[in-house]
Design an enzyme around this catalytic site. Sequence first.
Site, mmCIF file in Angstrom:
data_model
loop_
_atom_site.group_PDB
_atom_site.id
_atom_site.type_symbol
_atom_site.label_atom_id
_atom_site.label_comp_id
_atom_site.label_asym_id
_atom_site.label_seq_id
_atom_site.Cartn_x
_atom_site.Cartn_y
_atom_site.Cartn_z
ATOM 1 N N LYS A 2 0.782 -1.239 -0.036
ATOM 2 C CA LYS A 2 -0.034 -0.035 -0.009
ATOM 3 C C LYS A 2 0.857 1.026 -0.076
ATOM 4 C CE LYS A 2 -3.625 2.388 2.930
ATOM 5 N NZ LYS A 2 -4.743 2.264 3.618
ATOM 6 N N LYS A 18 -2.134 -1.593 -3.580
ATOM 7 C CA LYS A 18 -3.089 -0.370 -3.682
ATOM 8 C C LYS A 18 -2.115 0.956 -3.830
ATOM 9 C CE LYS A 18 -6.356 2.090 -0.665
ATOM 10 N NZ LYS A 18 -6.984 2.052 0.580
#
Length: 323
Positions: free
Chosen positions: A195, A248
């Site tokens: 992320k 992400k």
Amino acid sequence: MAFPIHRPRRLRKNENIRRLVRETKLSIDDLIYPLFIEDGKNIKTEIPSMPGIYRYSLDKLDEELKEIIDLNIPAVLLFGIPSYKDEIGSDTWNEEGIIQKAIKYIKDKYPELYVITDVCFCEYTEHGHCGVLCCNDVDNDKTLENTKKQVISHAKAGADMVAPSGMMDGVVKVIREALDSEGFVDIPIMSYSAKYASSYYGPFRDAAESAPAFGDRRTYQMDPANRREALKEVALDLEEGADIVMVKPALAYLDIISDVKNNFNVPVAAYNVSGEYSMIKAAGKLGWIDEKKVIFETLTSIKRAGADIIITYHAKEVAKEIG
């Protein structure tokens, strides 16, 4: 000179042959739809920076859930907007907290829908950071202690899967041990393994009221310039017990999705995040792009890069077209 034997255009002649040889195909089975659940009553509020996406109170959620099920979307990812916030995000493990109530509500009325919970603290803290603060930074290990309480409360409420998103070191190990010790050995973990500290999250922070009150999240989320580090993060999460790993954002990190898929034999999820969604919506509204075609091209690129699962706010639009 003889014309070349090979004519690739033969297999592009019409839509039927293009369908037959198409290498990458989107399916409803690929999709997870994020939902924002707000504490309170009679709430259905459109998020200004995310046209078509709403925050719902539980009493206004049925229409949305029925549509998701009718479209055969297999799973939802829940984010909570609580009525109470404090310095440590203690409402995340409140048995009567908004996410806990939402899990129970959905599993009671719509048991066929697979419910995944985002495991983090940013929506629940007064400062908007993803854990317990110490010297204006998130204390990794103190946050892990609270994470254990959060995931157990989600499991007891009936969550099918938990998805830690805070990028704390060792979080998957702590969650796996906590779940197993309480008898929830069958609940899988989908970890936000890679992320990035991305600028694409802006609209989400409006939606979830989770913008940091000061500073940013670069001390715990990944540097967008780093590629090899993503493989290290994924390897660590798998070693600690992750069942699914996630990249992400998605669109600006297709190389990372591809790297992860090529290096690990596990399901790979990608989060097509709020900023990616909002850019398409804004350009579509202005008539600068063919919105529907760009949605499909974008999600196809994510799957082509290697994603097995796509978390996307476009899920309902896609499902209506390919269902």
